[in-house]
Design an enzyme around this catalytic site. Sequence first.
Site, mmCIF file in Angstrom:
data_model
loop_
_atom_site.group_PDB
_atom_site.id
_atom_site.type_symbol
_atom_site.label_atom_id
_atom_site.label_comp_id
_atom_site.label_asym_id
_atom_site.label_seq_id
_atom_site.Cartn_x
_atom_site.Cartn_y
_atom_site.Cartn_z
ATOM 1 C CB VAL A 2 78.426 74.234 8.645
ATOM 2 C CG1 VAL A 2 78.941 75.289 7.655
ATOM 3 C CG2 VAL A 2 79.311 74.496 9.946
ATOM 4 C CE1 TYR A 3 74.301 72.647 1.780
ATOM 5 C CE2 TYR A 3 72.849 71.024 2.605
ATOM 6 C CZ TYR A 3 73.291 71.971 1.634
ATOM 7 O OH TYR A 3 72.784 71.602 0.214
ATOM 8 C CB VAL A 4 71.003 73.216 8.640
ATOM 9 C CG1 VAL A 4 69.571 74.010 9.030
ATOM 10 C CG2 VAL A 4 70.679 71.947 7.951
#
Length: 246
Positions: free
Chosen positions: A154-156
Amino acid sequence: MTDSTSRVAIVTGGSRGIGRRTAEKLAAEGYSVVINYAGNDVEAKAAVDAITAGGGKAVAAKGDVSEPESVKKVFDLAEREFGGVDVVVHAAGVMTAPTPIADTDFEVLDRVHRVNIRGTFAVAQQAARRVRAGGAIITFSTSVLGTSFPGYGVYVATKGAVEAITMVLARELRGRDITVNTVAPGPTATDLFLDGKDEETIARLAAQTPLERIGTPDDIAATVSFLAGPARWVNGQVLRTNGGLV
């Protein structure tokens, strides 16, 4: 234009961590600083007080970066208080606990995307409209785009979008004498990074860099300062500020 004594910087996420250290460093170099923050009034006041106690100029501007009208008000405040905007450092962002893609909750996905992607777009839009010639726009990505650590899907995904937005903006501002770059820190000793990690995990990550340590907010703030001022020939780039991790 590199003389910082009359320049104005907006730092989103400027009340804590990398954002705060960046705001303090820019203020120490002579910038008037607008510290944008999401909700912690106490931390924002402490950041402003620390700068003004050292002889710098700073004001706090509460606002949600994912809301375009809220971002507009931050820029309005900068122009009203200090006369314009020269540097925008978009350090605000969120990260969740590492979770495999197979187990990701889509409500979490939507929340992170809203802050990290929509927020970057809203800040980039106002910056494109209002940063003065000779200025700089600096966004934040992550070196995890290169390491592809499991659990960070998600973050990437959101930070990949940040890099894409930034690179396009650099080219859209052709002829304006404004540089646009992304800083992509590696593991850095902030609350955001350290939360939930034991000493063994931190030591393992530190050992992966040739410098054998994790970064500090000062390391990242120094890179931002370089891009904000003297680095006039660095444009449309992603600086992996990670001690040689990737």
